[in-house]
Write a protein that holds these residues in place. Structure first.
Motif, mmCIF file in Angstrom:
data_model
loop_
_atom_site.group_PDB
_atom_site.id
_atom_site.type_symbol
_atom_site.label_atom_id
_atom_site.label_comp_id
_atom_site.label_asym_id
_atom_site.label_seq_id
_atom_site.Cartn_x
_atom_site.Cartn_y
_atom_site.Cartn_z
ATOM 1 N N THR A 141 17.291 -103.140 111.546
ATOM 2 C CA THR A 141 16.979 -104.420 110.906
ATOM 3 C C THR A 141 16.277 -105.320 111.911
ATOM 4 O O THR A 141 16.832 -105.644 112.962
ATOM 5 N N THR A 142 15.048 -105.700 111.584
ATOM 6 C CA THR A 142 14.290 -106.655 112.392
ATOM 7 C C THR A 142 14.310 -108.001 111.685
ATOM 8 O O THR A 142 13.951 -108.096 110.510
ATOM 9 N N VAL A 143 14.754 -109.030 112.388
ATOM 10 C CA VAL A 143 14.796 -110.380 111.814
ATOM 11 C C VAL A 143 13.700 -111.216 112.460
ATOM 12 O O VAL A 143 13.595 -111.293 113.689
ATOM 13 N N ILE A 144 12.882 -111.828 111.614
ATOM 14 C CA ILE A 144 11.793 -112.693 112.070
ATOM 15 C C ILE A 144 12.216 -114.142 111.874
ATOM 16 O O ILE A 144 12.620 -114.539 110.774
ATOM 17 N N LEU B 238 24.885 -111.030 113.259
ATOM 18 C CA LEU B 238 25.742 -109.949 112.790
ATOM 19 C C LEU B 238 24.979 -108.648 112.566
ATOM 20 O O LEU B 238 25.436 -107.566 112.961
ATOM 21 N N SER B 239 23.804 -108.737 111.940
ATOM 22 C CA SER B 239 23.159 -107.533 111.420
ATOM 23 C C SER B 239 21.838 -107.148 112.075
ATOM 24 O O SER B 239 21.378 -106.024 111.901
ATOM 25 N N ALA B 240 21.211 -108.058 112.798
ATOM 26 C CA ALA B 240 19.898 -107.732 113.380
ATOM 27 C C ALA B 240 20.041 -106.732 114.520
ATOM 28 O O ALA B 240 21.011 -106.746 115.277
ATOM 29 N N ASP B 241 19.069 -105.859 114.624
ATOM 30 C CA ASP B 241 18.920 -104.995 115.791
ATOM 31 C C ASP B 241 17.861 -105.556 116.724
ATOM 32 O O ASP B 241 17.963 -105.450 117.944
ATOM 33 N N LYS B 242 16.845 -106.177 116.105
ATOM 34 C CA LYS B 242 15.713 -106.707 116.864
ATOM 35 C C LYS B 242 15.376 -108.096 116.349
ATOM 36 O O LYS B 242 15.484 -108.365 115.138
ATOM 37 N N MET B 243 14.966 -108.991 117.246
ATOM 38 C CA MET B 243 14.548 -110.333 116.882
ATOM 39 C C MET B 243 13.080 -110.530 117.247
ATOM 40 O O MET B 243 12.630 -110.092 118.313
ATOM 41 N N MET C 29 14.870 -102.487 107.485
ATOM 42 C CA MET C 29 14.587 -103.792 106.893
ATOM 43 C C MET C 29 13.843 -104.681 107.876
ATOM 44 O O MET C 29 14.096 -104.634 109.081
ATOM 45 N N VAL C 30 12.926 -105.471 107.337
ATOM 46 C CA VAL C 30 12.275 -106.542 108.087
ATOM 47 C C VAL C 30 12.497 -107.802 107.268
ATOM 48 O O VAL C 30 12.078 -107.887 106.114
ATOM 49 N N MET C 31 13.150 -108.786 107.868
ATOM 50 C CA MET C 31 13.624 -109.933 107.093
ATOM 51 C C MET C 31 13.334 -111.245 107.800
ATOM 52 O O MET C 31 13.594 -111.401 108.988
ATOM 53 N N ILE C 32 12.780 -112.178 107.044
ATOM 54 C CA ILE C 32 12.658 -113.563 107.498
ATOM 55 C C ILE C 32 13.886 -114.312 106.987
ATOM 56 O O ILE C 32 14.219 -114.237 105.800
#
Length: 245
Positions: free
Chosen positions: A29-32, A205-210, A193-196
């Protein structure tokens, strides 16, 4: 893995994405994050060709596209077979039942046999605890339920990546929690997943990458631990501002 290199997008002479290069690992999961107007949504939508950058390259394991070239419908279809988008407002078809919203793309776009598509849709609804609402219409459901249906619809085409553009921003806190719990479960299952999002607790909690974007530039690209535990002064300022909202 999705890789992008030197992505540039301009609107009316203003640079919205400025030579951004990064990778989105598969099964992670990548969070932007970033301030409003930073280019986050433009970057996310570039991955699905809802926005066509002026230049740069996007690569998947089996093919790549140069945004500066004319992209054919075949190439667009090939790219979009890898991804599925979930928007801020769930955009369900109001005249279709829940089950028909979920099966529309598998049946009519991907040519999945109707019986198979319905069975898969029912299984998805069961996973999110909404199986008894299969024959309801969207306006008979709460916002949180509709957004979970929207995510089921995205999963129904079996994409490698789900792209989520602030999927809980239109929900109140209780309904937001319902959706985030579903996304957390997907993350634990290894769904790419890629999520903004502005929900920093979900990111923790859930991101692997920021990925931190500001003024169309990549400010941070790395692990969640580094982002939160060793932030730069700019990231700390951003996090402090978010916590006050």
């Amino acid at each position: 893995m999705i890789k992008i290199k030197d992505i540039v997008k301009k609107y009316d002479g203003k640079t919205v994405l400025d030579n951004i290069s990064t990778e989105f690992p598969e099964g992670k999961t990548t969070v932007i994050v970033g301030p409003s107007g930073s280019g986050k949504s433009t970057l996310l939508r570039s991955l699905d060709l809802l926005v066509h950058p002026d230049s740069g390259i996007i690569s998947f394991p089996n093919f790549s596209l140069n945004y500066a070239d004319k992209i054919t419908s075949k190439q667009s279809k090939e790219l979009r077979a890898q991804t599925s988008m979930v928007f801020q407002n769930w955009n369900l078809f109001p005249n279709l039942r829940v089950i028909d919203n979920i099966t529309a793309a598998p049946i009519h776009v991907h040519k999945v046999p109707k019986k198979e598509a319905i069975a898969q849709a029912n299984e998805l609804l069961k996973r999110v605890g909404l199986e008894k609402y299969a024959n309801f219409y969207p306006d008979e459901l709460s916002g949180g339920m509709q957004q979970r249906i929207s995510i089921c619809r995205a999963l129904a085409v079996k994409p490698k990546y789900i792209l989520l553009d602030e999927p809980t921003s239109a929900l109140d806190p209780e309904l937001e929690t319902q959706v985030l719990e579903m996304l957390e479960e997907l993350a634990q299952q290894g769904q790419s997943m890629v999520m903004i999002t502005h929900n920093i607790e979900f990111a923790k909690l859930s991101a692997d990458k920021m990925l931190f974007i500001e003024n169309g530039e990549k400010i941070f690209d790395g692990s969640k631990d580094e982002f939160f535990n060793n932030p730069s002064s700019r990231i700390k300022e951003f996090l402090d501002a978010i916590s006050l909202q």
